[in-house]
Design an enzyme around this catalytic site. Structure first.
Site, PDB file in Angstrom:
ATOM      1  N   ALA A 144     -14.340 -24.288   0.096  1.00  0.00           N
ATOM      2  CA  ALA A 144     -15.908 -24.135  -0.154  1.00  0.00           C
ATOM      3  C   ALA A 144     -16.636 -24.868   0.625  1.00  0.00           C
ATOM      4  O   ALA A 144     -17.634 -24.541  -0.086  1.00  0.00           O
ATOM      5  CB  ALA A 144     -15.796 -24.342  -1.529  1.00  0.00           C
ATOM      6  N   GLY A 158     -22.486 -24.821  -5.470  1.00  0.00           N
ATOM      7  CA  GLY A 158     -23.035 -25.362  -3.914  1.00  0.00           C
ATOM      8  C   GLY A 158     -22.059 -26.081  -3.798  1.00  0.00           C
ATOM      9  O   GLY A 158     -21.110 -27.054  -4.956  1.00  0.00           O
ATOM     10  N   THR A 159     -21.536 -27.003  -2.564  1.00  0.00           N
ATOM     11  CA  THR A 159     -20.185 -27.095  -2.796  1.00  0.00           C
ATOM     12  C   THR A 159     -20.780 -28.872  -1.869  1.00  0.00           C
ATOM     13  O   THR A 159     -21.168 -30.057  -2.826  1.00  0.00           O
ATOM     14  CB  THR A 159     -19.694 -26.936  -1.873  1.00  0.00           C
ATOM     15  OG1 THR A 159     -20.105 -26.214  -1.000  1.00  0.00           O
ATOM     16  CG2 THR A 159     -18.569 -25.556  -2.250  1.00  0.00           C
ATOM     17  N   THR A 160     -20.121 -29.092  -0.572  1.00  0.00           N
ATOM     18  CA  THR A 160     -20.481 -30.690  -0.347  1.00  0.00           C
ATOM     19  C   THR A 160     -21.710 -31.478  -0.101  1.00  0.00           C
ATOM     20  O   THR A 160     -22.435 -30.463   0.665  1.00  0.00           O
ATOM     21  CB  THR A 160     -19.414 -30.618   1.005  1.00  0.00           C
ATOM     22  OG1 THR A 160     -18.287 -30.193   0.200  1.00  0.00           O
ATOM     23  CG2 THR A 160     -19.359 -32.527   1.274  1.00  0.00           C
TER      24      THR A 160
END
Lengths: 265, 230
Positions: free
Chosen positions: A215, A40-42
């Site tokens: 991403a 999972g990114t931001t």
């Protein structure tokens, strides 16, 4: 299932994780191929007058491919707090599930909720327990935000891999696009911000992160998938409706188009 | 000193002992109203609860010896939370919890020297939507006695020493589909009996609300309690 009864000298107390370890034993360790792990990114959190705004994009990646387009990274932890997650997705969702249970379990067994500080420390301990897995590539980096009923203010906590807990005064962002998001918030942050301005800044920060980081997922009007935005105030955790978020992104895109938004790059 | 005691005599002695212990505590009841299940107890303490939350739609109430039923309450929370974690939140139900309680209490009654001096109530409020209510079985009240007997009660369950009188008074006052205020007034009058009144400060009241999101358990206290009783 029989009732879990323990002798008084050896009772797990109000901790759900201790209870689970008593019932299930220690988890196994194993080797992990990073490119197969979904990340999972931001995520970001910003403090304002009445509480905290938390946001997260929806993209999950495995290596350089998009694994999921609609992952949720912002969750209520309990009534007055929320947790946003970056890092190994499966592990992170498990941490959230356990953390939610941990808070509710404590509240039910003890008859009163933990203090916000206590909740933040609980999460730190859970991240620390995850450290052997983090060293094998399954790191989980949460941001914890909540409304402190005793102090009457919103508070934000960031974490590192080792379970280190850092209280941020005004904002924090994490994950692969966290740096871009953090810079955007840093440039736009003012003292005494109100809810609307804060949500706007949060949206902007994710938009910038999605522009710079492959991403991080931006708004996806084709599928109707938009970042998750939630506010936490004395009234509790509240997620903004998808329609509301869609309109805010649409407005942002219109503004960008009107002033030629970054065409030179 | 006799070395042999007839099993009948032993069971009778244990039952008498448990009943005496339970009768020392104050009574409580669970009763169905239009919006869910009302749990009302006579309890002068604000912090040592007789009525508590177990899970999303399940509540616990105990009469008798506080330390014993509180231990059972904590075991119930643990049972429910671990089951919901292992399977799904929907799979946690009052029936299996009531059975687990019955096993434990029955085990203690037959095998231990001292029986538990408690009677407990496990209540589950049915789902809000009319369509799924039938499938899930609606509201459930399981009354578990000191010897592990489970009684599946329909709309009213009374626990504690004077339960017979209270039960009779409440049954005659009961109206199907009544409001929370009416049910509460009825419950307080039934708990008090004819020649006494119970002050709001001596009451512990909570509800399992059918339509209130995930966690349906809510305590009713202070101003809200006073205005409901007005």
């Amino acid at each position: 299932m029989t009732l879990p009864m323990f002798p008084t000298s050896d009772d797990p107390g109000p901790s759900f994780t201790h209870l689970l370890r008593r019932l299930q034993g220690e988890p196994p360790t194993f080797e992990v191929d990073e490119a197969l792990v979904v990340h999972g990114t931001t995520i970001a959190a910003i403090r304002y007058d009445d509480g905290v705004v938390m946001v997260g994009d929806r993209r999950a990646t495995a290596g350089s491919t998009i694994a999921h387009r609609n992952m949720d990274k912002v969750y209520p932890a309990d009534r007055h707090s929320g947790v946003a997650i970056a890092g190994a997705a499966g592990q992170a969702m498990e941490v959230v599930k356990l953390f939610q249970l941990q808070l509710e379990h404590y509240e039910k067994v003890e008859g009163s909720a933990l203090s916000l500080e206590g909740k933040a420390n609980q999460l730190a301990q859970m991240i620390r327990q995850n450290m052997p897995l983090a060293m094998q590539g399954l790191a989980v980096l949460p941001i914890f935000g909540g409304y402190d009923l005793r102090r009457g203010t919103g508070r934000i906590f960031a974490y590192d891999l080792t379970g280190g807990r850092y209280e941020e005064t005004d904002y924090h962002a994490d994950g692969s696009g966290g740096r871009d998001a953090r810079t955007t918030v840093k440039l736009g942050y003012r003292d005494d911000m109100e809810r609307e301005a804060c949500i706007e800044l949060a949206i902007q920060s994710l938009y910038e992160a999605a522009e710079e980081d492959s991403a991080t997922g931006g708004p996806d009007p084709v599928r109707g998938i938009y970042p998750v935005i939630a506010t936490i105030t004395s009234d509790g955790f509240e997620k903004l409706a998808d329609q509301d978020v869609a309109e805010r992104f649409e407005a942002l895109i219109q503004r960008r188009m009107a002033d030629g938004g970054g065409r030179s790059r | 000193m006799p070395f042999y005691v007839a099993p009948e005599q032993m069971m009778k002695d244990k039952a008498d002992y448990a009943r005496k212990g339970i009768a020392r505590g104050r009574s409580l009841m669970g009763v169905v109203y239009a919006g869910g299940i009302l749990l009302a107890a006579e309890n002068p303490s604000r912090t040592l609860h007789k009525v508590s939350e177990i899970y999303d739609r399940i509540a616990f109430a105990g009469a008798g010896k506080y330390s014993e039923y509180d231990q059972l309450r904590v075991a119930g929370v643990r049972h429910a939370d671990t089951k919901g974690y292992a399977y799904s939140r929907e799979d946690v139900d009052a029936r299996s919890l009531a059975n687990a309680y019955a096993q434990l209490i029955g085990q203690v009654f037959t095998h231990d020297v001292k029986p538990l001096e408690v009677e407990i109530l496990v209540a589950e409020v049915g789902p809000g939507e009319e369509s799924s209510r039938e499938a899930a079985g609606g509201d459930q009240l399981y009354h578990i006695l000191y010897d592990g007997t489970v009684v599946d009660e329909d709309h009213l369950s009374v626990l504690g020493g004077e339960s017979e009188g209270i039960q009779q008074r409440m049954e005659s006052a009961y109206v199907e589909g009544w409001s929370l205020a009416d049910a509460l007034k009825g419950a307080v009058a039934a708990l008090a009996g004819e020649d006494r009144t119970i002050e709001p400060s001596d009451l512990e009241v909570a509800v399992l609300e059918r339509e209130s999101g995930r966690r349906s358990f809510r305590r009713i206290k202070d101003q809200e309690l006073v205005s409901l009783l007005d």
